[in-house]
Design an enzyme around this catalytic site. Sequence first.
Site, PDB file in Angstrom:
ATOM      1  N   GLU A  17       0.847  -1.291  -0.161  1.00 13.96           N
ATOM      2  CA  GLU A  17      -0.122  -0.104  -0.036  1.00 13.96           C
ATOM      3  C   GLU A  17       0.831   1.247  -0.008  1.00 13.96           C
ATOM      4  O   GLU A  17       0.674   2.018  -0.965  1.00 13.96           O
ATOM      5  CB  GLU A  17      -0.958  -0.191   1.348  1.00 13.96           C
ATOM      6  CG  GLU A  17      -1.559   1.299   1.509  1.00 13.96           C
ATOM      7  CD  GLU A  17      -2.138   1.285   3.064  1.00 13.96           C
ATOM      8  OE1 GLU A  17      -3.607   0.879   3.232  1.00 13.96           O
ATOM      9  OE2 GLU A  17      -1.299   1.363   4.079  1.00 13.96           O
ATOM     10  N   ASP A  77      -9.892   1.737   6.300  1.00 15.29           N
ATOM     11  CA  ASP A  77      -9.930   1.548   4.773  1.00 15.29           C
ATOM     12  C   ASP A  77     -10.883   2.416   4.081  1.00 15.29           C
ATOM     13  O   ASP A  77     -10.901   2.795   3.057  1.00 15.29           O
ATOM     14  CB  ASP A  77      -9.933  -0.095   4.516  1.00 15.29           C
ATOM     15  CG  ASP A  77      -8.685  -0.576   4.354  1.00 15.29           C
ATOM     16  OD1 ASP A  77      -7.768  -0.106   5.110  1.00 15.29           O
ATOM     17  OD2 ASP A  77      -8.603  -1.846   3.772  1.00 15.29           O
TER      18      ASP A  77
END
Length: 364
Positions: free
Chosen positions: A56, A250
């Site tokens: 990420e 998220d």
Amino acid sequence: MENLFVKYGIPALDVQKKIRETFDTIFFDENEKFYFELDQDSAFMMDTGNVDARTEGMSYGMMMAVQMDRQDIFDKLWMFSKRYMWHEDGKYQGYFAWSVNPKGRRNAQGPAPDGEEYYAMALFFASKRWGDKEAPYDYSVQARDILRHCVHQHELVEDGRAMWAPENKLIRFVPEADFSDPSYHLPHFYSLFARCADEEDRAFWQQAADNSRQYLLKSSHPVTGMAAEYAEYDGTPRHMFRKDFDFYSDAYRVAMNIGLDSAWFGKRPEYAEIIDHLQQFLWGREPYKAYMLDGRETSEPAMHPVAVIATTAAGSLATDNPRQERWVKFFWETPLRTGGRRYYDNCLYFFCLLMMAGEYRIFE
């Protein structure tokens, strides 16, 4: 792209100054940076809350670097990713181990698809901005290879599983999962993949873009506009990792992704409705909590409150509602996060800053 800051009275020079200073803080400030060099030719982005490097963050750092024309940083992050995270063989061949320690030792072998999609987009942009070089800096070749594995892993390697479910063309939470993460859905990236991936996969990516746009509508609550951190293919929230709530870390990225899709490929009334509801629900709710999608508040504090502000403000790119101005100004007045949890908040902060300044560019 429209500059929302200038629209609401902030001088353009101040906006450019803030972009430069934010980038410099993330990469160079001795106290607040989370970019670190390991070898002479490699570097990593540290998740300061978990003391690891994640696909990420590595792919986020590469996207930041290509947007800011820093090929030196880009190449070091990519070398670290290839050297320490990339799988040469096995069922994950062509994928990247999602977490390694600061020395490059793997904490896990499995991949997380939000890393692969950001890697591919950053690499395509690098190819267009700087041109391909010798491997592994043949950026477009590397990007196409990643996407080939993402779509065809079950055909390419024994026991392999694709990152996008072949039957519905929706991104999986992990290859082994038959459910999703709404914040992984980047239809604006897939629309570009449909122009530059392998020729035979371009129709797949266009359909993936269309399906993800529909999925974002299904997974966003019709009253609050919130989406869950994890969700089934029909958009129903899924609780995992002992989290008995929906709107959490998220999930904040959904508004940011809707904003950028709107900026790059045009506003959509259904997107505007989601952001209108979200901005109305979240306004004045500090300190933020974890929420159920219907708006019920839990006792769990938001782990990344600066990210809530940044992403909700960036959703303004999808709408023209009267709340837009106060969210843009609220974000402008919000400083970068400091301390141990700064990594995630400040990554999203920088992306949202670029978006709202009209500076998050497509290179093609």
